[in-house]
Design a protein around this motif. Structure first.
Motif, PDB file in Angstrom:
ATOM      1  N   TRP A 140      -4.287  -8.111 -29.655  1.00 29.24           N
ATOM      2  CA  TRP A 140      -4.671  -9.455 -29.532  1.00 29.24           C
ATOM      3  C   TRP A 140      -3.570 -10.349 -30.375  1.00 29.24           C
ATOM      4  N   THR A 141      -3.072  -9.664 -31.678  1.00 31.34           N
ATOM      5  CA  THR A 141      -2.150 -10.449 -32.192  1.00 31.34           C
ATOM      6  C   THR A 141      -0.864 -10.646 -31.625  1.00 31.34           C
ATOM      7  N   ALA A 142      -0.336  -9.508 -30.720  1.00 33.67           N
ATOM      8  CA  ALA A 142       1.006  -9.391 -30.108  1.00 33.67           C
ATOM      9  C   ALA A 142       0.545 -10.694 -29.077  1.00 33.67           C
ATOM     10  N   VAL A 143      -0.453 -10.754 -28.316  1.00 36.29           N
ATOM     11  CA  VAL A 143      -0.868 -11.891 -27.371  1.00 36.29           C
ATOM     12  C   VAL A 143      -0.668 -12.952 -27.766  1.00 36.29           C
ATOM     13  N   VAL A 144      -1.297 -13.397 -28.899  1.00 37.63           N
ATOM     14  CA  VAL A 144      -1.272 -14.694 -29.683  1.00 37.63           C
ATOM     15  C   VAL A 144       0.298 -15.227 -29.917  1.00 37.63           C
ATOM     16  N   ILE A 145       1.004 -14.180 -30.519  1.00 34.12           N
ATOM     17  CA  ILE A 145       2.321 -14.286 -31.050  1.00 34.12           C
ATOM     18  C   ILE A 145       3.170 -14.760 -29.773  1.00 34.12           C
ATOM     19  N   SER A 146       2.934 -14.012 -28.719  1.00 26.20           N
ATOM     20  CA  SER A 146       3.791 -14.172 -27.320  1.00 26.20           C
ATOM     21  C   SER A 146       3.320 -15.491 -26.743  1.00 26.20           C
ATOM     22  N   VAL A 147       2.194 -15.882 -26.858  1.00 30.96           N
ATOM     23  CA  VAL A 147       1.732 -17.343 -26.329  1.00 30.96           C
ATOM     24  C   VAL A 147       2.451 -18.442 -27.022  1.00 30.96           C
TER      25      VAL A 147
END
Length: 163
Positions: free
Chosen positions: A127-134
């Motif tokens: 989830w953290t990776a998704v947030v960073i990517s967005v």
């Protein structure tokens, strides 16, 4: 003196016309954000995304290829594809703006890759990776738009490093 004023008006009109051609459509920042999000998000292990219910598809390859195509469009639309001069010489505002773009690109890639390397493939890290990517996709889209505005401003003012 009147002839000088007429000549300067012609130059100003030509600059405005040239700057107007540097505009990017509304679709450019949207596709840039989406493609960078997909490309950077692929740096995280796929097992973490599987835990979130995301199917295994070639998101990174699709995002990376789309981003490369968008950069080619950006290069042509902004006049950066010139062979006779460096874009940094022609457009001095790019020095700072391109540096910010490069740092954001490298930083977001390193953050997502490091997150996967350090935290494995847990769902919290995913989830953290998704947030960073967005967030990184939005930042990259903003920076490309900012670079375009700088190029347009350099054209309007007639500023170049050779001046």
């Amino acid at each position: 003196m009147d002839e000088y004023r007429v000549s300067m008006n012609v130059v100003a009109r030509q600059r405005r016309a040239a700057a107007a051609r540097v505009r990017l459509g509304w679709w450019f920042p949207v596709l840039s954000a989406v493609s960078w999000t997909l490309a950077v998000g692929s740096e995280f292990p796929a097992a973490g995304y599987r835990r979130l219910g995301v199917p295994d598809l070639p998101y990174g390859q699709v995002g990376g290829l789309l981003f490369l195509a968008l950069i080619a469009v950006f290069s042509v639309r902004s006049g950066m594809n010139r062979r006779d001069a460096s874009p940094f010489a022609v457009y001095p505002s790019l020095r700072l703006r391109f540096t910010a773009f490069a740092l954001a690109s490298l930083g977001s890639t390193a953050a997502v890759f490091g997150l996967g390397w350090l935290n494995g493939s847990s769902s919290g890290a995913a989830w953290t990776a998704v947030v960073i990517s967005v967030v990184a996709g939005g930042v990259i889209a903003f920076l490309l738009t900012w670079m375009t505005a700088g190029i347009r401003g350099d054209i309007l003012t007639g500023v170049s490093s050779g001046d």
